[in-house]
Design a protein around this motif. Structure first.
Motif, mmCIF file in Angstrom:
data_model
loop_
_atom_site.group_PDB
_atom_site.id
_atom_site.type_symbol
_atom_site.label_atom_id
_atom_site.label_comp_id
_atom_site.label_asym_id
_atom_site.label_seq_id
_atom_site.Cartn_x
_atom_site.Cartn_y
_atom_site.Cartn_z
ATOM 1 N N SER A 1 0.850 -1.187 0.000
ATOM 2 C CA SER A 1 0.000 0.000 0.000
ATOM 3 C C SER A 1 0.882 1.233 0.000
ATOM 4 N N LEU A 2 0.537 2.194 -0.849
ATOM 5 C CA LEU A 2 1.275 3.451 -0.923
ATOM 6 C C LEU A 2 0.295 4.600 -0.776
ATOM 7 N N GLY A 3 0.587 5.524 0.143
ATOM 8 C CA GLY A 3 -0.304 6.661 0.360
ATOM 9 C C GLY A 3 -1.696 6.257 0.788
ATOM 10 N N GLY A 4 -1.799 5.143 1.489
ATOM 11 C CA GLY A 4 -3.103 4.679 1.949
ATOM 12 C C GLY A 4 -3.898 3.898 0.931
ATOM 13 N N THR A 5 -3.331 3.695 -0.273
ATOM 14 C CA THR A 5 -4.019 2.947 -1.325
ATOM 15 C C THR A 5 -3.300 1.636 -1.571
ATOM 16 N N GLU A 6 -4.051 0.551 -1.586
ATOM 17 C CA GLU A 6 -3.440 -0.745 -1.883
ATOM 18 C C GLU A 6 -3.150 -0.834 -3.378
ATOM 19 N N ILE A 7 -1.865 -1.035 -3.717
ATOM 20 C CA ILE A 7 -1.425 -1.060 -5.114
ATOM 21 C C ILE A 7 -1.394 -2.478 -5.650
ATOM 22 N N ILE A 8 -0.858 -3.414 -4.855
ATOM 23 C CA ILE A 8 -0.833 -4.818 -5.255
ATOM 24 C C ILE A 8 -1.228 -5.670 -4.055
ATOM 25 N N SER A 9 -1.734 -6.863 -4.336
ATOM 26 C CA SER A 9 -2.085 -7.790 -3.254
ATOM 27 C C SER A 9 -2.172 -9.201 -3.816
ATOM 28 N N GLY A 10 -1.928 -10.170 -2.930
ATOM 29 C CA GLY A 10 -2.096 -11.574 -3.286
ATOM 30 C C GLY A 10 -1.112 -12.093 -4.316
ATOM 31 N N ILE A 11 0.119 -11.566 -4.329
ATOM 32 C CA ILE A 11 1.121 -11.985 -5.311
ATOM 33 C C ILE A 11 2.004 -13.069 -4.698
ATOM 34 N N SER A 12 2.083 -14.226 -5.355
ATOM 35 C CA SER A 12 2.911 -15.335 -4.876
ATOM 36 C C SER A 12 3.645 -15.975 -6.049
ATOM 37 N N PHE A 13 4.941 -16.171 -5.901
ATOM 38 C CA PHE A 13 5.759 -16.843 -6.920
ATOM 39 C C PHE A 13 7.136 -17.104 -6.331
ATOM 40 N N ASP A 14 7.970 -17.818 -7.080
ATOM 41 C CA ASP A 14 9.367 -17.975 -6.680
ATOM 42 C C ASP A 14 10.254 -17.901 -7.913
ATOM 43 N N VAL A 15 11.522 -17.668 -7.691
ATOM 44 C CA VAL A 15 12.499 -17.582 -8.769
ATOM 45 C C VAL A 15 13.699 -18.432 -8.388
ATOM 46 N N LYS A 16 14.179 -19.207 -9.348
ATOM 47 C CA LYS A 16 15.288 -20.117 -9.103
ATOM 48 C C LYS A 16 16.577 -19.608 -9.756
ATOM 49 N N ALA A 17 17.693 -19.990 -9.180
ATOM 50 C CA ALA A 17 18.981 -19.694 -9.804
ATOM 51 C C ALA A 17 19.016 -20.348 -11.179
ATOM 52 N N GLY A 18 19.405 -19.564 -12.181
ATOM 53 C CA GLY A 18 19.485 -20.080 -13.543
ATOM 54 C C GLY A 18 18.328 -19.699 -14.433
ATOM 55 N N GLU A 19 17.328 -18.942 -13.909
ATOM 56 C CA GLU A 19 16.169 -18.633 -14.738
ATOM 57 C C GLU A 19 15.868 -17.139 -14.807
ATOM 58 N N VAL A 20 15.136 -16.788 -15.858
ATOM 59 C CA VAL A 20 14.633 -15.433 -16.065
ATOM 60 C C VAL A 20 13.123 -15.454 -15.875
ATOM 61 N N LEU A 21 12.645 -14.577 -15.000
ATOM 62 C CA LEU A 21 11.206 -14.399 -14.801
ATOM 63 C C LEU A 21 10.831 -13.008 -15.277
#
Length: 285
Positions: free
Chosen positions: A25-45
Motif C-alpha cells: 500500500s502506498l499513500g493509503g491505497t493498496e497497489i498490489i495484493s495476493g502476489i505469490s511466486f518464486d524464482v530459481k537460480a538459472g532462470e529469467v522471470l
C-alpha cells in the motif's frame, strides 16, 4: 567496521527468491495484493501487465524499497530483515530512472556497482569485473565520457553494466529496454539471460510481450494489482488471456522454430473502439 556477510551462491535450480501473498500500500491505497511466486537460480522471470498494473511497485517491494505485507525472502531471509550492506550483496536493481546529476565518468558509474564489496574484494578483482561489464554492455568505447553527456539508450546500458558489476545472485530489472533500439534491446535481454544461465536469477519488468516470450523461463502476469497467471510463457501468453488483460485483441501463434508470435489485431480506421474480448470474438466468427 564489521564486514557484511558474504553470500554463498546457490546451485542452479535452487529457489533464491520467494514471494508469498505479497501486498503493498502506498499513500493509503493498496497497489498490489495476493502476489505469490518464486524464482530459481538459472532462470529469467518476466513480470508483465498493462500500464498501472503494479509491476514496478512489485519490483520495488522485491528490492526492499517499499514496505510490504506477506513474505519476500532472498537467500532464505525476509527482505525486510536484511540490513542494507548485506542486501546489496544479494540483489542488484536497475530502476526505470537512471538519474545521475553529477558529471561522473562512465567508468566511475560502473565502479559504483562494486561498492557493496569494498570490504570483501580487491582492487584488482574490482577492476577486472568493471572492465568485463563495460565490454559486455558495449559501453567500453565511451568509458571516459561523462554520464550526463550520453543519450538515453547509452545511459540505460551503463546503468545495466553497473547493476551487473554488483555480481549479486538476484538481478532486478525495471523496463531495461525502454530507451533502446531493437539491436540493443535484444543485446540487453540476451545479457540478462546469460547472467541467469551462469547462476543468477533475473526478474525483469517488460512491456514487450514477444520479448518476454522469447527470453523468459517463466512469466508472471498481473492486472489491477492482482496476480492473473504465472508459469511457462506458453501457459501465460495465450490469445484469450492476453486479450482480456490488455483490453485489446491479440493473436498468439507459434512459428516454424517453435517461438511464440504475439501481434495485436489492428482495427480499420472507421471501426469503433471495443473491448479486447469483443473484438477477438468477432475476428473468430
Amino acid at each position: 567496521m564489521k564486514p557484511p556477510q558474504e553470500p554463498t551462491p546457490a546451485a542452479i535450480g535452487t529457489t533464491v527468491l520467494e514471494a508469498r501473498d505479497v501486498a503493498v500500500s502506498l499513500g493509503g491505497t493498496e497497489i498490489i495484493s495476493g502476489i505469490s511466486f518464486d524464482v530459481k537460480a538459472g532462470e529469467v522471470l518476466s513480470i508483465i501487465g498493462p500500464n498501472g498494473a503494479g509491476k514496478s511497485t512489485l519490483l520495488g517491494a522485491l528490492a526492499g524499497d517499499y514496505g510490504y505485507r506477506g513474505s519476500i525472502t532472498i537467500d532464505g531471509t525476509e527482505v525486510s530483515d536484511w540490513n542494507n550492506p548485506d542486501l546489496a550483496l544479494r540483489r542488484a536493481v536497475l530502476r526505470q530512472s537512471n538519474a545521475i546529476s553529477f558529471p561522473f565518468n562512465v567508468v566511475d558509474v560502473v565502479k559504483m556497482g562494486r561498492a557493496p564489496w569494498r570490504l570483501l574484494s580487491t582492487v584488482e578483482n574490482d577492476d577486472r569485473i568493471i572492465a568485463q561489464e563495460l565490454l559486455r554492455s558495449d559501453t567500453y568505447q565511451f568509458a571516459e565520457r561523462t554520464f550526463t553527456s550520453l543519450s538515453g539508450g547509452e545511459r540505460a546500458r551503463v546503468a545495466l553494466a553497473r547493476a551487473m558489476a554488483q555480481r549479486t545472485q538476484v538481478l532486478l530489472l525495471d523496463e531495461p529496454t525502454a530507451a533502446l533500439d531493437i539491436n540493443y534491446q535484444e543485446q540487453v535481454l540476451a545479457l540478462a539471460r546469460r547472467y541467469a544461465r551462469q547462476g543468477g536469477a533475473v526478474i525483469v519488468v517488460l512491456h514487450d510481450l514477444a520479448a518476454a516470450a522469447a527470453y523468459s523461463d517463466r512469466v508472471l502476469m498481473i492486472d489491477e494489482g492482482g496476480m492473473r497467471e504465472w508459469g511457462e510463457p506458453e501457459r501465460v501468453l495465450t490469445s484469450e488471456l492476453v486479450s482480456e488483460v490488455y483490453r485489446h485483441p491479440v493473436r498468439v501463434r507459434t512459428d516454424e522454430n517453435g517461438e511464440l508470435l504475439i501481434t495485436p489485431v489492428r482495427f480499420p480506421d472507421e471501426a469503433p473502439a471495443s473491448t479486447g474480448n469483443d473484438a477477438l470474438k468477432k475476428e473468430k466468427e
